[in-house]
Design an enzyme around this catalytic site. Structure first.
Site, PDB file in Angstrom:
ATOM      1  N   LYS A 122      49.472 -14.966  24.791  1.00  0.00           N
ATOM      2  CA  LYS A 122      50.105 -14.757  23.487  1.00  0.00           C
ATOM      3  C   LYS A 122      49.102 -14.051  22.580  1.00  0.00           C
ATOM      4  O   LYS A 122      47.906 -14.303  22.684  1.00  0.00           O
ATOM      5  CB  LYS A 122      50.479 -16.116  22.871  1.00  0.00           C
ATOM      6  CG  LYS A 122      51.653 -16.794  23.550  1.00  0.00           C
ATOM      7  CD  LYS A 122      52.018 -18.091  22.844  1.00  0.00           C
ATOM      8  CE  LYS A 122      53.133 -18.821  23.558  1.00  0.00           C
ATOM      9  NZ  LYS A 122      54.432 -18.116  23.544  1.00  0.00           N
ATOM     10  N   ARG A 158      60.930 -22.150  31.751  1.00  0.00           N
ATOM     11  CA  ARG A 158      62.059 -22.084  32.690  1.00  0.00           C
ATOM     12  C   ARG A 158      61.592 -22.307  34.130  1.00  0.00           C
ATOM     13  O   ARG A 158      62.359 -22.778  34.964  1.00  0.00           O
ATOM     14  CB  ARG A 158      62.799 -20.749  32.510  1.00  0.00           C
ATOM     15  CG  ARG A 158      61.981 -19.540  32.832  1.00  0.00           C
ATOM     16  CD  ARG A 158      62.589 -18.264  32.276  1.00  0.00           C
ATOM     17  NE  ARG A 158      62.417 -18.142  30.826  1.00  0.00           N
ATOM     18  CZ  ARG A 158      62.850 -17.101  30.119  1.00  0.00           C
ATOM     19  NH1 ARG A 158      63.503 -16.112  30.703  1.00  0.00           N
ATOM     20  NH2 ARG A 158      62.654 -17.069  28.821  1.00  0.00           N
TER      21      ARG A 158
HETATM   22  N1  BES Z   1      56.955 -21.822  24.210  1.00  0.00           N
HETATM   23  C1  BES Z   1      57.450 -20.518  24.085  1.00  0.00           C
HETATM   24  C2  BES Z   1      58.630 -20.411  23.110  1.00  0.00           C
HETATM   25  C3  BES Z   1      58.358 -20.737  21.673  1.00  0.00           C
HETATM   26  C4  BES Z   1      58.150 -19.735  20.752  1.00  0.00           C
HETATM   27  C5  BES Z   1      58.400 -22.045  21.221  1.00  0.00           C
HETATM   28  C6  BES Z   1      57.953 -20.036  19.430  1.00  0.00           C
HETATM   29  C7  BES Z   1      58.194 -22.349  19.889  1.00  0.00           C
HETATM   30  C8  BES Z   1      57.973 -21.345  18.992  1.00  0.00           C
HETATM   31  C9  BES Z   1      57.948 -19.997  25.426  1.00  0.00           C
HETATM   32  O1  BES Z   1      57.295 -20.479  26.539  1.00  0.00           O
HETATM   33  C10 BES Z   1      57.759 -18.512  25.429  1.00  0.00           C
HETATM   34  O2  BES Z   1      56.653 -18.084  25.299  1.00  0.00           O
HETATM   35  N2  BES Z   1      58.858 -17.790  25.581  1.00  0.00           N
HETATM   36  C11 BES Z   1      58.802 -16.366  25.614  1.00  0.00           C
HETATM   37  C12 BES Z   1      59.723 -15.901  26.716  1.00  0.00           C
HETATM   38  C13 BES Z   1      59.649 -14.431  26.984  1.00  0.00           C
HETATM   39  C14 BES Z   1      58.310 -14.081  27.576  1.00  0.00           C
HETATM   40  C15 BES Z   1      60.752 -14.050  27.925  1.00  0.00           C
HETATM   41  C16 BES Z   1      59.316 -15.851  24.275  1.00  0.00           C
HETATM   42  O3  BES Z   1      60.264 -16.387  23.733  1.00  0.00           O
HETATM   43  O4  BES Z   1      58.727 -14.900  23.770  1.00  0.00           O
HETATM   44 ZN    ZN Z   2      55.535 -19.389  27.013  1.00  0.00          ZN
END
Ligand code: BES
Ligand code: ZN
Ligand code: ZN
Length: 477
Positions: free
Chosen positions: A258, A333
């Site tokens: 991230k 997922r």
């Molecule tokens: N844990 C995150 C989602 C999240 C984002 C939770 C903000 C709480 C606040 C999840 O694992 C994630 O990173 N999802 C990605 C998926 C993408 C790479 C397809 C996302 O939503 O950007």
């Molecule tokens: Zn994630």
């Protein structure tokens, strides 16, 4: 127990109390002195709904409650008034408050107590200053002839459960590894009376839970897979309800790291689904609900390292199907898929999954609710939505249309783990659905599980969202 809610028939002299009144009640009917009367009238004319009278030995709070367009909105406004009252009490350093609800329905008094109590939560474990550690509000006493002992017991259980959930979500990963999360669930099971079994890494390997193991590859801590079960004698349901919670104890994104600026700051909360599931079971078991309910939590952190799973990898999952990983940050997922396949053996009547799954859900609706995706009968989904509206943990439905499956097609594997920018919360839901063969509801709580600004009685930091929703739902099925 951090705060205690009790019931009484009379309010002893010298105790601070709040009188609940309908907007429009004339102050002259309240037995106040003439100057007090004048003061109250003047405050009302300025539009104040919470008026304080200093009676030297105690404070008297007059709280005027406004009727709203419908019952749920009214109850929520009463809970918010509880929050408003809490702020005044904490400024006055009042640690004990009586609620005089002699002219109000039980629900109104209970909702006020709920908003008040939930507002009093603080995560104080790491604060060294003893003063700050003290809870200002310790005791809430309900003076109402229409409230039953059972109502008070239920509210105490619910508040304990929400606080347990918030404590876990607020806990940083420096303490809360997957192993410690499972230990916390074991302790909750012991307290509430549900059974808990924890699979360690060896067991998870022997089961070939490829999704969970892939996400865990970059970690220095082992994963866990926790199975919780509440099975009272003669449950009302033949097929069990299964609750599933995402237990990512920290999400760096892995090799698809991230961006550091702020996006990782709240990622200790990526196990909020897991915490909500365990806390809901805690409440259900303590309340002795006559339902057979199973809770599943796959848990790990998600980190980059020399051994971390990489974009381009093809992973063989627990059910034998293959997943092309194109973003290691879509880790939730991966671990949930294995749990969903594992759940098939229970032949669930309904599975409800809670997960902080996508930024897409957060972007779509913010923190005032959660996104729900369902292939369960619409009657069942509606029932869950109604429970959400009753406790103001609201669910907005997104579709699980088959067309979205196109976005998950892979050239080299059965399915890929990302579906592109369009409809991100939906493609995540479709990915999960692929691993189910039973009625399934997925709640994406990414926006509402953790907030960085004060949000009424939900607080700041972990909100504990999902606990009140599930407890309400199972009290009514
Ligand atoms: N844990 C995150 C989602 C999240 C984002 C939770 C903000 C709480 C606040 C999840 O694992 C994630 O990173 N999802 C990605 C998926 C993408 C790479 C397809 C996302 O939503 O950007
Ligand atoms: Zn994630
Ligand atoms: Zn995540």
């Amino acid at each position: 127990m951090q705060i205690e809610i009790l019931k009484t028939s009379t309010i002893p002299g010298g105790k601070s109390y709040v009188r609940l009144l309908s907007t429009g009640t004339r102050p002259t009917s309240l037995g106040l002195t003439t100057p007090e009367n004048r003061y109250v009238r003047e405050r009302i004319s300025r539009g104040q709904n919470l008026i304080e009278l200093n009676h030297y030995t105690h404070m008297l709070y007059l709280l005027f409650l406004k009727k709203e367009k419908d019952y749920h909105t009214y109850m929520e406004s009463v809970r918010k008034s509880g929050h408003q009252l809490y702020r005044r009490l904490s400024e006055h350093g009042t640690d004990e408050i009586y609620i005089d609800g002699r002219n109000e329905k039980a629900d109104v008094v209970l909702s006020l107590a709920e908003g008040l109590t939930l507002s009093s939560y603080r995560f104080v474990k790491y604060i060294t200053d003893k003063e700050k550690k003290q809870f200002r509000l310790k005791k809430i006493v309900l003076a109402s002839p229409v409230i039953r002992d059972k109502d008070v017991e239920r509210l105490n259980i619910l508040v304990d459960a929400v606080f347990l959930c918030r404590d876990l979500v607020n806990e940083p990963v420096s303490y809360l590894t997957a192993t410690r999360l499972a230990e916390a669930f074991t302790a909750m099971g012991r307290d509430a009376g549900f059974s808990v079994e924890v699979f360690n890494k060896k067991k998870i390997e022997s089961l070939r839970m490829g999704g969970l193991l892939a996400v865990n590859q970059g970690s220095i801590d082992p994963p866990t897979f926790t199975i919780m079960e509440w099975k009272p004698p003669k449950p009302k349901n033949n097929k069990p309800y299964v609750l599933l919670g995402k237990g990512v104890v920290y999400d760096t994104g892995g090799l698809s790291l991230k961006p550091t600026k702020e996006s990782m700051d709240s990622m200790k909360s990526d196990m909020a689904g897991a915490a909500a599931v365990a806390a809901a079971l805690y409440a259900i078991a303590r309340a002795g609900l006559p339902l057979h309910i199973i809770g599943l939590v796959p848990a790990t952190d998600n980190r980059p390292s020399g051994n971390a799973y990489a974009p381009g990898d093809v992973i063989t999952m627990y059910n034998g199907s293959t997943v092309e990983v194109l973003n290691s940050d879509a880790e939730g997922r991966m671990i949930l898929a294995d749990a969903l396949s594992y759940a098939k053996q229970y032949h669930p009547g309904l599975l409800i999954n809670l997960a902080t799954l996508t930024g897409s859900a957060q972007m779509a609706i913010g923190h005032f609710g959660m996104v729900g995706l369902s292939n369960a009968p619409s009657k069942v989904f509606k029932k869950l939505q109604d429970a959400g509206s009753a406790v103001n943990e609201r669910i907005v439905e997104f579709p699980l249309w088959n067309e979205y499956m196109e976005q998950l097609k892979s050239e080299i594997a059965d399915i890929k783990n990302v579906g592109g920018r369009e409809g991100g919360a939906i493609t995540a839901g479709k990915f999960l659905e692929y691993f189910t063969d039973y009625p399934f509801i997925h709640l994406d709580i990414a926006g509402c599980a953790y907030v960085t600004k004060d949000y009424s009685y939900f607080g700041k930091g972990a909100t504990g969202i999902g606990v009140r929703l599930l407890f309400e739902f199972f009290n009514n099925v």
